[in-house]
Write a protein that holds these residues in place. Structure first.
Motif, PDB file in Angstrom:
ATOM      1  N   PHE A  93     -36.419   7.690 -77.107  1.00 32.41           N
ATOM      2  CA  PHE A  93     -35.785   7.147 -78.315  1.00 32.41           C
ATOM      3  C   PHE A  93     -36.509   7.630 -79.573  1.00 32.41           C
ATOM      4  N   LEU A  94     -37.819   7.553 -79.580  1.00 34.67           N
ATOM      5  CA  LEU A  94     -38.572   7.944 -80.767  1.00 34.67           C
ATOM      6  C   LEU A  94     -38.503   9.456 -81.007  1.00 34.67           C
ATOM      7  N   ARG A  95     -38.486  10.236 -79.930  1.00 38.13           N
ATOM      8  CA  ARG A  95     -38.326  11.686 -80.111  1.00 38.13           C
ATOM      9  C   ARG A  95     -36.991  12.006 -80.779  1.00 38.13           C
ATOM     10  N   ALA A  96     -35.968  11.222 -80.437  1.00 37.76           N
ATOM     11  CA  ALA A  96     -34.625  11.490 -80.950  1.00 37.76           C
ATOM     12  C   ALA A  96     -34.487  11.137 -82.431  1.00 37.76           C
ATOM     13  N   ILE A  97     -35.244  10.152 -82.922  1.00 36.34           N
ATOM     14  CA  ILE A  97     -35.010   9.691 -84.303  1.00 36.34           C
ATOM     15  C   ILE A  97     -36.129  10.068 -85.265  1.00 36.34           C
ATOM     16  N   LEU A  98     -37.278  10.465 -84.759  1.00 37.43           N
ATOM     17  CA  LEU A  98     -38.385  10.795 -85.661  1.00 37.43           C
ATOM     18  C   LEU A  98     -38.340  12.283 -86.035  1.00 37.43           C
TER      19      LEU A  98
END
Length: 259
Positions: free
Chosen positions: A254-259
């Protein structure tokens, strides 16, 4: 907060929420301590906004109990059964919770000041002069003292959202819910709104429960972050841990996708 006061500001016990066959929250257990700033992150549909809507009584849980400052919120256990509490009692507890929505929901036929004083006068029973003085102080806090007599439609989106924040604070809530408060704003207006919220977090002891995709804001303001997926908490930690070394594979994705 007194050191011996360990009653959570918010507590969910086995809370379930379904829309037809869609299970949005599945036996959710979590609590928020008084004065904490807790951010809920996760993909769309993971249950984050539903939690806020349950706390605003815009939705009702199918199962479980919700407590605000130790008081039953919508239901209680009586003779082994989950039963709804009386509306009058529910309303009294509900006053402790304020919310700022994605959309500003201001009254277009009223001035900025009128928007802010409406509920304190008619719901809390504040004298008009006291409500006006409080509203003016809040407008100064959110940087809009000069917009006191403007119509809301004359304001930018960022200004309208700052009025909405002042309006929520005018009800003197113990808990402030923030639901993607910058998602409807143009990018250049986001910073002003987040700055106001940072100031509130730094200068008050109000409890905050935040849903946002602004990860830098979450990192700066929160002291705890909960990662949701499929209606459940799959990871929780302090912001530095979540954002620099998340343990759960789904959190990492999730964090890879939005950061």
């Amino acid at each position: 907060m007194p050191e011996n006061d360990i009653t959570p500001a918010i507590q969910f016990q086995g809370v379930g929420k379904r829309f037809g066959d869609n299970v949005v929250l599945d036996g959710l257990d979590f609590s928020v301590a008084k004065g904490d700033r807790v951010t809920l992150i996760g993909p769309s549909g993971s249950g984050k906004t539903t939690i806020l809507r349950l706390l605003m009584t815009l939705e009702e849980a199918n199962d479980g109990l919700i407590y605000v400052d130790g008081d039953c919120y919508t239901h209680e256990m009586r003779d082994g059964k989950r039963v709804a509490i009386p509306e009058k009692r529910r309303s009294l507890v509900r006053r402790r919770v304020g919310m700022v929505f994605q959309q500003f929901n201001l009254f277009p036929n009223m001035t900025v000041l009128e928007n802010i004083i409406e509920a304190p006068i008619h719901v809390l029973g504040k004298p008009k002069a006291e409500a006006i003085a409080s509203a003016e102080a809040l407008l100064d806090k959110v940087g809009l003292a000069d917009k006191r007599d403007a119509r809301t439609m004359q304001l930018s989106g960022g200004q309208q959202q700052r009025v909405a924040i002042a309006r929520a604070l005018a009800m003197e809530p113990e808990i402030l819910l923030l639901d993607e408060v910058t998602s409807a704003l143009d990018p250049e207006l986001v910073a002003d709104v987040l700055g106001v919220l940072r100031n509130i977090a730094e200068t008050t002891d109000i409890t905050m429960l935040i849903v946002t995709h602004e990860m830098q804001f979450a990192r700066e303001v929160s002291n705890r972050v909960l990662m949701f997926d499929g209606g459940k908490i799959i990871e929780e930690a302090d912001p530095d841990t979540i954002f620099t070394s998340p343990k759960h594979e789904r959190t990492q994705e999730f964090l890879r996708a939005i950061l």
